[in-house]
Design a protein around this motif. Sequence first.
Motif, mmCIF file in Angstrom:
data_model
loop_
_atom_site.group_PDB
_atom_site.id
_atom_site.type_symbol
_atom_site.label_atom_id
_atom_site.label_comp_id
_atom_site.label_asym_id
_atom_site.label_seq_id
_atom_site.Cartn_x
_atom_site.Cartn_y
_atom_site.Cartn_z
ATOM 1 N N ARG A 16 0.825 -1.204 0.000
ATOM 2 C CA ARG A 16 0.000 0.000 0.000
ATOM 3 C C ARG A 16 0.864 1.263 0.000
ATOM 4 N N SER A 17 1.932 1.249 0.793
ATOM 5 C CA SER A 17 2.791 2.429 0.851
ATOM 6 C C SER A 17 3.475 2.678 -0.482
ATOM 7 N N ARG A 18 3.875 1.608 -1.166
ATOM 8 C CA ARG A 18 4.478 1.772 -2.491
ATOM 9 C C ARG A 18 3.453 2.261 -3.497
ATOM 10 N N PHE A 19 2.251 1.727 -3.379
ATOM 11 C CA PHE A 19 1.161 2.156 -4.253
ATOM 12 C C PHE A 19 0.918 3.658 -4.087
ATOM 13 N N LEU A 20 0.941 4.138 -2.865
ATOM 14 C CA LEU A 20 0.741 5.561 -2.607
ATOM 15 C C LEU A 20 1.903 6.400 -3.139
ATOM 16 N N ASP B 160 9.593 -1.612 -13.076
ATOM 17 C CA ASP B 160 8.734 -1.091 -14.145
ATOM 18 C C ASP B 160 7.364 -1.761 -14.119
ATOM 19 N N GLU B 161 7.336 -3.059 -13.911
ATOM 20 C CA GLU B 161 6.060 -3.773 -13.873
ATOM 21 C C GLU B 161 5.211 -3.308 -12.694
ATOM 22 N N ILE B 162 5.847 -3.129 -11.535
ATOM 23 C CA ILE B 162 5.107 -2.633 -10.372
ATOM 24 C C ILE B 162 4.559 -1.242 -10.645
ATOM 25 N N PHE B 163 5.390 -0.394 -11.243
ATOM 26 C CA PHE B 163 4.942 0.970 -11.526
ATOM 27 C C PHE B 163 3.778 0.976 -12.508
ATOM 28 N N LEU B 164 3.876 0.192 -13.579
ATOM 29 C CA LEU B 164 2.812 0.188 -14.583
ATOM 30 C C LEU B 164 1.515 -0.405 -14.026
ATOM 31 N N ALA B 165 1.618 -1.503 -13.284
ATOM 32 C CA ALA B 165 0.424 -2.094 -12.674
ATOM 33 C C ALA B 165 -0.201 -1.120 -11.676
ATOM 34 N N SER B 166 0.645 -0.423 -10.905
ATOM 35 C CA SER B 166 0.139 0.567 -9.956
ATOM 36 C C SER B 166 -0.533 1.727 -10.683
#
Length: 456
Positions: free
Chosen positions: A5-9, A70-76
Motif C-alpha cells: 500500500r505504501s508503495r502504491f501511494l 517497471d512492472e510494479i509501476f505500470l500495474a500501480s
Amino acid sequence: MSELRSRFLEVYEVLKSELLNDPAFEWTPESTQWVDRMLDYNVPGGKLNRGLSVIDSYSLLKDGQHLTHDEIFLASSLGWCIEWLQAYFLVLDDIMDNSHTRRGQPCWFRVPKVGIIAANDGVILRNHIPRILKNHFRDKTYYVDLLDLFNEVEFQTASGQMIDLITTIQGQKDLSKYSLDLHRRIVQYKTAYYSFYLSVACALLMSGEKLEDHIDVKNILLDMGIYFQVQDDYLDCFGDPEFIGKIGTDIEDFKCSWLVVKALELCNDEQKKVLHENYGKQDAACVARVKELYHQLNLQGVFAEFEKQSYEKIVNSIEAHPSKSVQAVLKIKKVRMDEKGDEQKGMMRRKISSSVQICIDGEDAHTHTHTHTPPLSPLKKSSSTRSNCLCSPTTHIGSFRCRLHRHGGGPTKPNMRRGHSVGSNLSEFAAPNKFYSNSTLSTSSLQTSASSSQMQ
C-alpha cells in the motif's frame, strides 16, 4: 499489505506531480493548488482495493514471479486509473444524491468554496485517466485496448447509474416496473463492471492477453458483483445498524432492491397491495409494514437459498477454468470481495464486548490460514453467538459470515467460530505474492521507472 500500500501511494505522488505539470495547460499557482487539494481529498481516501487488485492479479497471472520496478509501476498506474475513475463517479454521484458525507468527511461539493465547482472537478478527474495512460502506456501494444476498456466501462457504469436514477424519479414511482432483470442490469452496469471486472481486465491486458479470449472470466466476475450487491441489499434491511455502520434506507428511498423484487414475485394480491401502499414512504410505520411483509414471505430463507446457489455457481465456474493462474486470480478476487464486503458493511473496529473487538483494517488475504470446518446444520444456531451478528440466517457453506464468526472471536470467545463464509478458504488456492518481498521501491526509483515507461 501495508508495504504494498505504501508503495502504491508513492506511485500516486508521481502521477499527481506529472498531472500538476501537464504541458497541455498553462498552470497558475491558484489552479495548481486547487487541483492538488482536490486530488488528495477525493482520490486516495478509500481502501484502494480496486487499484491494489491490479497488482495482485498481474502477479498471479505471472505465477507469482518477482515483478520488476517497471512492472510494479505500470500495474500501480493502472490501479490508480481505476481509483481516479472511482473518484470521478463518487464526486458526481454525491451531487446527484445530494449526499452529505463520504468516507467520513463532507462530500467534496459541500466543502466551503467548492460547491458546484465539484461538477467540473469531476470532469477533470475523468480526463486525468487518458493523460496517465498516454504518459505511460502509449508505446505498449495494448495501449488502444486500455483506452477502449476504460471508455467502455465508464459508459457502462454511467448507463447503469442512469437506469437507477430514472427508476426513482420523484412522482413517478411505479413498483410494477421492478423485476429481477432490472435489478441485475442496474447492479451489473452500475457496480460490477468497474468494481469487479476492470482491475482483472487491466492485468490481463498487461499480461499480453486479449479480453475477447476471456469472456468466461468477465462473466464470473460479474456474477461476483451481483452476488455482493444482493448481500448488501439483504443487510440494508436485516443488518444491525450497530454493525453495518448505517441505518438502511432502501425501503424509504424506493430502491430497486433484490428484496422488493423477490417480494413482488412471491406475494399474493393482498400482500402486493400492502407493498404498493407502503414502499418508498418515509413514514416509520410504512417501513415497518414492509419489513413485516418480508418476514411473512420468508425472504431471509429465500436469500439463503440464493446465497447457496450463487456460491456453488461461482466456485464451480472458477474450478472449471483451464488456466491455473486465472483460477488463482479469480479465487483471490473472491477473497478480496469478502474482505471488501466486511469493510463496506461498517464492521471495522466495532466493539463486541469490552474485551473483544473486530479489526480488519490492514489485513491481507494472503496471510490468513483457514482450517476447514464442516458447516453446521441449517438454522441450528446458538443464541449466545447470534446476538449482534450479521451472519445470514443459515449455516451452509455458502452462507455469509461476519468477521466475528469467520475467524473466531478471540481468546475471550473460544466458542464463537462458526461455519465458513462464502470463499473463506479460497485464499489457500492462490499462490502467495512474492513480488514485493526483499525489495525497496523509493520515490526516486519510481520516477526513474515513470520516465523509462514513457515514449521517448
